[in-house]
Design a protein around this motif. Structure first.
Motif, PDB file in Angstrom:
ATOM      1  N   LYS A  93     -35.910 -18.794  45.206  1.00 13.71           N
ATOM      2  CA  LYS A  93     -36.831 -17.911  44.481  1.00 13.71           C
ATOM      3  C   LYS A  93     -37.693 -18.684  43.488  1.00 13.71           C
ATOM      4  O   LYS A  93     -38.715 -18.176  43.016  1.00 13.71           O
ATOM      5  N   THR A  94     -37.284 -19.887  43.190  1.00 13.10           N
ATOM      6  CA  THR A  94     -37.928 -20.656  42.133  1.00 13.10           C
ATOM      7  C   THR A  94     -39.409 -20.920  42.383  1.00 13.10           C
ATOM      8  O   THR A  94     -40.209 -20.816  41.444  1.00 13.10           O
ATOM      9  N   PRO A  95     -39.837 -21.271  43.615  1.00  5.00           N
ATOM     10  CA  PRO A  95     -41.266 -21.548  43.812  1.00  5.00           C
ATOM     11  C   PRO A  95     -42.173 -20.382  43.441  1.00  5.00           C
ATOM     12  O   PRO A  95     -43.313 -20.598  43.013  1.00  5.00           O
ATOM     13  N   ILE A  96     -41.673 -19.151  43.579  1.00 10.68           N
ATOM     14  CA  ILE A  96     -42.480 -17.987  43.211  1.00 10.68           C
ATOM     15  C   ILE A  96     -42.806 -18.043  41.724  1.00 10.68           C
ATOM     16  O   ILE A  96     -43.959 -17.834  41.309  1.00 10.68           O
ATOM     17  N   LEU A  97     -41.785 -18.340  40.916  1.00  5.99           N
ATOM     18  CA  LEU A  97     -41.987 -18.410  39.468  1.00  5.99           C
ATOM     19  C   LEU A  97     -42.811 -19.629  39.086  1.00  5.99           C
ATOM     20  O   LEU A  97     -43.760 -19.530  38.285  1.00  5.99           O
ATOM     21  N   LEU A  98     -42.488 -20.796  39.635  1.00  2.00           N
ATOM     22  CA  LEU A  98     -43.199 -22.020  39.262  1.00  2.00           C
ATOM     23  C   LEU A  98     -44.678 -21.933  39.617  1.00  2.00           C
ATOM     24  O   LEU A  98     -45.530 -22.419  38.872  1.00  2.00           O
ATOM     25  N   SER A  99     -44.982 -21.316  40.739  1.00  2.00           N
ATOM     26  CA  SER A  99     -46.383 -21.194  41.148  1.00  2.00           C
ATOM     27  C   SER A  99     -47.177 -20.323  40.188  1.00  2.00           C
ATOM     28  O   SER A  99     -48.382 -20.500  40.025  1.00  2.00           O
ATOM     29  N   ALA A 100     -46.495 -19.368  39.555  1.00  2.00           N
ATOM     30  CA  ALA A 100     -47.189 -18.423  38.682  1.00  2.00           C
ATOM     31  C   ALA A 100     -47.341 -18.925  37.254  1.00  2.00           C
ATOM     32  O   ALA A 100     -48.365 -18.662  36.609  1.00  2.00           O
ATOM     33  N   VAL A 101     -46.324 -19.644  36.720  1.00  2.00           N
ATOM     34  CA  VAL A 101     -46.303 -19.891  35.272  1.00  2.00           C
ATOM     35  C   VAL A 101     -46.854 -21.246  34.840  1.00  2.00           C
ATOM     36  O   VAL A 101     -46.948 -21.505  33.643  1.00  2.00           O
ATOM     37  N   ALA A 102     -47.218 -22.107  35.790  1.00  2.00           N
ATOM     38  CA  ALA A 102     -47.765 -23.431  35.445  1.00  2.00           C
ATOM     39  C   ALA A 102     -46.887 -24.143  34.418  1.00  2.00           C
ATOM     40  O   ALA A 102     -47.303 -24.434  33.302  1.00  2.00           O
ATOM     41  N   PRO A 103     -45.624 -24.464  34.770  1.00  2.00           N
ATOM     42  CA  PRO A 103     -44.702 -25.050  33.791  1.00  2.00           C
ATOM     43  C   PRO A 103     -45.007 -26.508  33.497  1.00  2.00           C
ATOM     44  O   PRO A 103     -45.644 -27.210  34.291  1.00  2.00           O
ATOM     45  N   ALA A 104     -44.499 -26.962  32.348  1.00  2.00           N
ATOM     46  CA  ALA A 104     -44.613 -28.372  31.991  1.00  2.00           C
ATOM     47  C   ALA A 104     -43.515 -29.201  32.643  1.00  2.00           C
ATOM     48  O   ALA A 104     -43.670 -30.417  32.809  1.00  2.00           O
ATOM     49  N   ALA A 105     -42.398 -28.561  32.988  1.00  2.00           N
ATOM     50  CA  ALA A 105     -41.269 -29.248  33.626  1.00  2.00           C
ATOM     51  C   ALA A 105     -40.344 -28.186  34.193  1.00  2.00           C
ATOM     52  O   ALA A 105     -40.410 -27.002  33.830  1.00  2.00           O
ATOM     53  N   TYR A 106     -39.477 -28.618  35.112  1.00  2.00           N
ATOM     54  CA  TYR A 106     -38.487 -27.720  35.697  1.00  2.00           C
ATOM     55  C   TYR A 106     -37.127 -28.387  35.603  1.00  2.00           C
ATOM     56  O   TYR A 106     -36.941 -29.541  36.010  1.00  2.00           O
ATOM     57  N   VAL A 107     -36.151 -27.648  35.020  1.00  2.00           N
ATOM     58  CA  VAL A 107     -34.797 -28.165  34.840  1.00  2.00           C
ATOM     59  C   VAL A 107     -33.818 -27.249  35.573  1.00  2.00           C
ATOM     60  O   VAL A 107     -33.457 -26.183  35.059  1.00  2.00           O
ATOM     61  N   PRO A 108     -33.401 -27.628  36.785  1.00  2.00           N
ATOM     62  CA  PRO A 108     -32.383 -26.836  37.479  1.00  2.00           C
ATOM     63  C   PRO A 108     -30.985 -27.269  37.044  1.00  2.00           C
ATOM     64  O   PRO A 108     -30.699 -28.468  36.928  1.00  2.00           O
ATOM     65  N   ILE A 109     -30.114 -26.299  36.783  1.00  2.00           N
ATOM     66  CA  ILE A 109     -28.740 -26.573  36.364  1.00  2.00           C
ATOM     67  C   ILE A 109     -27.800 -25.944  37.386  1.00  2.00           C
ATOM     68  O   ILE A 109     -27.919 -24.756  37.696  1.00  2.00           O
ATOM     69  N   ASP A 110     -26.876 -26.728  37.900  1.00  2.00           N
ATOM     70  CA  ASP A 110     -25.930 -26.179  38.877  1.00  2.00           C
ATOM     71  C   ASP A 110     -24.650 -26.998  38.849  1.00  2.00           C
ATOM     72  O   ASP A 110     -24.661 -28.185  38.521  1.00  2.00           O
ATOM     73  N   ILE A 111     -23.545 -26.332  39.232  1.00  2.00           N
ATOM     74  CA  ILE A 111     -22.243 -26.989  39.260  1.00  2.00           C
ATOM     75  C   ILE A 111     -22.029 -27.767  40.550  1.00  2.00           C
ATOM     76  O   ILE A 111     -21.167 -28.636  40.628  1.00  2.00           O
ATOM     77  N   SER A 112     -22.798 -27.448  41.598  1.00  2.00           N
ATOM     78  CA  SER A 112     -22.671 -28.103  42.898  1.00  2.00           C
ATOM     79  C   SER A 112     -23.688 -29.228  42.988  1.00  2.00           C
ATOM     80  O   SER A 112     -24.867 -29.009  43.262  1.00  2.00           O
ATOM     81  N   GLY A 113     -23.240 -30.449  42.769  1.00  2.00           N
ATOM     82  CA  GLY A 113     -24.144 -31.581  42.647  1.00  2.00           C
ATOM     83  C   GLY A 113     -24.936 -31.888  43.895  1.00  2.00           C
ATOM     84  O   GLY A 113     -26.151 -32.145  43.824  1.00  2.00           O
TER      85      GLY A 113
END
Length: 325
Positions: A93-113
């Motif tokens: 789902k992330t590309p939908i948000l990133l495409s809209a908000v023009a972020p300065a950076a993206y930090v994904p956090i997950d327990i499954s490396g």
């Protein structure tokens, strides 16, 4: 000393927190293991398969909402924020948000490396020029974000109604930890599943193809693999139950007969019909959702739902504590 195994030619270490939760969980009555331990590599793959099932409405419904509302989210949040996603998984789902908000950076956090690194590489390719800074961590606790984003305004992203997997006090603790990680003035875009017809709910967690059953049973396979377990997996079955009093779907692993097994040499027994409680998925009314968010330190500023009111997406803000409304 951590137990070591050779698996497919690689050395793997048993996570000490996983060991502690499993041994504690089997000692409890009723037995229970936290749902976060579903997500080894195989569990993560199975969950992604679940999201494509016809019975599993949350993913497609939330995705449709996001496609509609993310331009409005962008207008409310403004440009230049670091998007921090908690429990990013495959980040579908992330590309939908990133495409809209023009972020300065993206930090994904997950327990499954492994899953985290693969999805981060894919997003880096899809968004060239966007700094992608993965963090392998348990987001249930405050997290030190990468140095590159610490001074940037933040937009947290927590889709999938993962907040519903926790009992209420743990949900509040998580929201407070997110606020501490992101800081005052941050925003959080969160997905929250709604209360609805029981048959719709139970079908979503007990699909006809048995993928959710395999996802649940994979937890036992992980215990056998990583903790030298001897659990007879074919003597357990998946169960999904609607608990109306607590407004939640419960997933259990039920012993179909008397069983005895060991985990790291420690003996355990279960009688026929006994269960291991493996997951809760709480569902929320609109007021319940807002009350929970406020208890965790987040003030709702906008919310959206689908035409059938199956699911909601809520934008919140971490405001300074107030002594009165």
């Amino acid at each position: 000393m951590l137990k070591q195994e050779i698996e497919d030619g690689d050395m793997t270490l048993a996570d000490p927190a996983f060991r502690a939760d499993v041994l504690r969980g089997f000692a409890l009555r009723p037995r229970a293991i936290p749902a976060r331990w579903f997500y080894d590599r195989r569990g993560s793959e199975l969950f992604e398969a679940i999201t494509d099932l016809p019975e599993y409405y949350p993913t497609r419904t939330e995705t449709a909402i996001l496609r509609t509302v993310c331009p409005e989210v962008a207008a409310l949040a403004g440009e230049g924020r670091a998007v921090v996603e908690f429990g990013s998984g495959s980040s579908t789902k992330t590309p939908i948000l990133l495409s809209a908000v023009a972020p300065a950076a993206y930090v994904p956090i997950d327990i499954s490396g492994d899953f985290l690194r693969e999805s981060s590489a894919q997003l880096s390719s899809a968004f060239p020029g966007l700094p992608v800074l993965p963090v392998e961590a348990d987001f249930m606790h405050p997290i030190a974000l990468p140095e590159q984003v610490r001074t940037l305004p933040k937009l947290g992203f927590f889709p999938g109604s993962t907040i519903g997997n926790m009992i209420p006090h743990a949900s509040v603790d998580l929201l407070r930890a997110m606020k501490q990680s992101l800081g005052e003035g941050a925003m959080l875009l969160i997905g929250m599943d709604r209360v609805k017809d029981e048959h719709v709910l139970t079908a979503a967690y007990d699909d006809a193809q048995g993928v959710t059953a395999a996802f649940n049973l994979n937890l036992l396979e992980r215990i056998n693999r990583e903790l030298d377990g001897t659990i007879p997996i074919d003597r357990f079955r998946h169960r999904a139950i609607w608990n109306d009093d607590r407004a939640r779907i419960e997933m259990h692993l039920e012993a179909t007969g008397d069983v005895a097994f060991t985990i790291e040499g420690r003996p355990f027994e279960m009688a026929a019909g006994e269960t291991i409680h493996t997951e809760n998925s709480h569902k929320f009314g609109p007021r319940d959702a807002k009350l929970l968010l406020r208890a965790g330190g987040w003030t709702p500023i906008a919310s959206w739902t689908d035409p059938d009111s199956l699911f909601s997406v809520i934008l919140t803000e971490a405001q300074a504590p107030r002594l009165a409304p």
